[in-house]
Design an enzyme around this catalytic site. Structure first.
Site, PDB file in Angstrom:
ATOM      1  N   CYS A  83     -50.584 -11.282 -91.188  1.00 30.36           N
ATOM      2  CA  CYS A  83     -50.191 -12.788 -91.821  1.00 30.36           C
ATOM      3  C   CYS A  83     -49.298 -13.422 -90.680  1.00 30.36           C
ATOM      4  O   CYS A  83     -49.347 -14.619 -90.704  1.00 30.36           O
ATOM      5  CB  CYS A  83     -49.827 -12.506 -93.159  1.00 30.36           C
ATOM      6  SG  CYS A  83     -50.913 -11.870 -94.290  1.00 30.36           S
ATOM      7  N   CYS A 216     -49.580 -16.168-106.836  1.00 31.23           N
ATOM      8  CA  CYS A 216     -50.121 -15.507-105.523  1.00 31.23           C
ATOM      9  C   CYS A 216     -50.814 -16.510-104.827  1.00 31.23           C
ATOM     10  O   CYS A 216     -51.418 -17.230-105.133  1.00 31.23           O
ATOM     11  CB  CYS A 216     -51.257 -14.465-106.169  1.00 31.23           C
ATOM     12  SG  CYS A 216     -50.555 -13.358-107.332  1.00 31.23           S
ATOM     13  N   HIS A 347     -53.676 -20.174 -97.479  1.00 28.04           N
ATOM     14  CA  HIS A 347     -53.334 -18.947 -96.562  1.00 28.04           C
ATOM     15  C   HIS A 347     -54.420 -18.184 -95.531  1.00 28.04           C
ATOM     16  O   HIS A 347     -54.796 -17.262 -95.948  1.00 28.04           O
ATOM     17  CB  HIS A 347     -52.620 -17.727 -97.357  1.00 28.04           C
ATOM     18  CG  HIS A 347     -51.986 -17.070 -96.441  1.00 28.04           C
ATOM     19  ND1 HIS A 347     -51.765 -16.958 -95.137  1.00 28.04           N
ATOM     20  CD2 HIS A 347     -51.565 -15.418 -96.775  1.00 28.04           C
ATOM     21  CE1 HIS A 347     -51.116 -15.964 -94.532  1.00 28.04           C
ATOM     22  NE2 HIS A 347     -51.120 -15.016 -95.751  1.00 28.04           N
TER      23      HIS A 347
END
Length: 397
Positions: A83, A216, A347
């Site tokens: 990430c 989340c 994301h």
């Protein structure tokens, strides 16, 4: 690192739910790259190297992507750091410029993902062959291994430990998500732009207790780009009004401290985030007290709280009270994740770190529109990947 470095152009695509937009990764990369070039007011022919990050595309996908911008024969580097991939590509671009190897380098990140939660390459908790074997081994030894998504488990267990150790409440965890969803309303490129009350966040589906779905980050498609240039390049082309200085930047990876405590709080990255922040502060000559606006890695609500502590925004254990006080939103001491953060903006792994940079550049230029942080002069980006790496970047106008 001897030369000053500046971000002179940024570009982002909208972040979108996978399989909802008819594009390939090279399409999104071209869109973000062209936007960055247009923002800087230069042509691709002036780009001397490209550092390109992604996690889920095949080898040499970087070349396939940048070839849409031009076939100039420049070196192209394929970057993968979980990430933290986007910020790693940005750091590579900066090093090429600061070291005097190039005057203008493209940092590009993209991801085309599949629907559903991220897996970790393990079956029934067997992580022996996984790059994150040590990390999930610590979790399994203390908490066991459940049938929930592995990343939600490890961060959810970190949240449980923080609650047990410091009295952090479910409402304080949910306050992070409430804030970031609220911030995303002003971001036209955010994946989600809906307001949620605290009770709605607490009442959404539990992914891994105490984390609910609205705490989340989602899987996302999207791309982001930044052009990093030398002081000479900026001066010769009269780009001073567009340029934002990278005043300090550092990456840290795991040490024994990550694993020695047997705590998920350490395993998910608080020690490496703290180490990267300390080095970035030292290089820039600035501290967290000088920062106005922050984009940090809120992959799960608890990670925003842990990062407050790692960045020195509050004492260990005090992060729940910090978010509840309003100190990290408009009108408070800092504005954290004005873009909506990973939780609401989205994301796409390879793009995330560069998208954080793009948001801060816009903020420091005073060009962030409805989400503008008044008087912002110093920004900080924090991007982390399990396995592990943390990158902290201090930007100054």
């Amino acid at each position: 690192m001897t030369g000053k470095t500046f971000v002179i152009g940024v570009g982002t695509t909208p972040f979108a739910k996978p399989e909802t937009r008819a594009w390939q990764y090279w399409d999104m990369a071209e869109e973000a790259g062209q936007a960055a070039l247009s923002d800087a007011g230069i042509g691709y022919d002036l780009v001397e190297q490209a550092a390109v990050g992604y996690c889920y595309q095949p080898s040499t996908a970087a070349q396939r992507a940048v070839y849409e911008l031009g076939l100039t024969g420049i070196p192209v580097y394929n970057v993968n750091n979980n990430c933290a991939t986007g910020s790693t590509a940005l750091m590579m671009a900066r090093q090429f410029v600061a070291g005097g190897l190039s005057d203008c380098v493209l940092a590009l990140g993209f991801e085309k993902m599949r629907k559903g939660a991220l897996g970790a390459g393990a079956d029934g908790g067997d992580f022996s062959a996984s790059p994150v074997a040590r990390h999930y081994g610590v979790m399994a030894a203390r908490h066991g291994f459940a049938a929930t998504p592995p990343t939600a488990q490890i961060f959810g267990n970190a949240a449980r430990e923080h609650m047990e150790r410091h009295g952090t409440t479910r409402a304080q965890l949910a306050a992070v998500a409430e804030k970031n969803h609220r911030h995303s309303v002003g971001n036209p490129h955010a994946q989600f732009r809906d307001l949620y009350e605290l009770e709605e966040i607490l009442g959404s589906r539990v992914v891994h207790d105490p984390l609910t779905k609205l705490q989340c980050s989602p899987t996302s498609d999207g791309a982001a780009a930044a052009l990093v240039a030398s002081e000479r390049f900026v001066g010769e082309r009269g780009l001073e009004r567009r340029a934002v200085e990278i005043a300090g930047q550092a990456m840290a990876t795991d040490t024994e401290e990550t694993f020695a405590s047997g705590s998920c709080i350490d395993v998910v990255g608080r020690p490496v985030s703290r180490a990267a922040a300390e080095r970035a502060y030292a290089e820039s000559g600035l501290g967290v007290e000088d920062v106005d606006v922050i984009e940090l890695h809120d992959c799960f609500s608890v990670n925003e709280l842990l990062t407050y502590e790692a960045l020195g925004m509050c004492a260990e254990g005090a992060s729940g009270d910090l978010v509840a006080s309003g100190a990290t939103t408009y009108g408070g001491r800092w504005v954290v994740n004005p873009s909506g953060g990973l939780i609401s903006k989205g994301h796409p792994l390879g793009a995330t770190g560069i998208a954080q940079c793009a948001e801060l550049v816009r903020q420091l230029r005073g060009a962030a529109g409805a989400r503008q942080v008044e008087g912002a002069r110093v920004g900080l980006a924090h991007n982390i990947g399990l396995g592990g790496a943390a990158v902290v970047t201090v930007l100054r106008r």
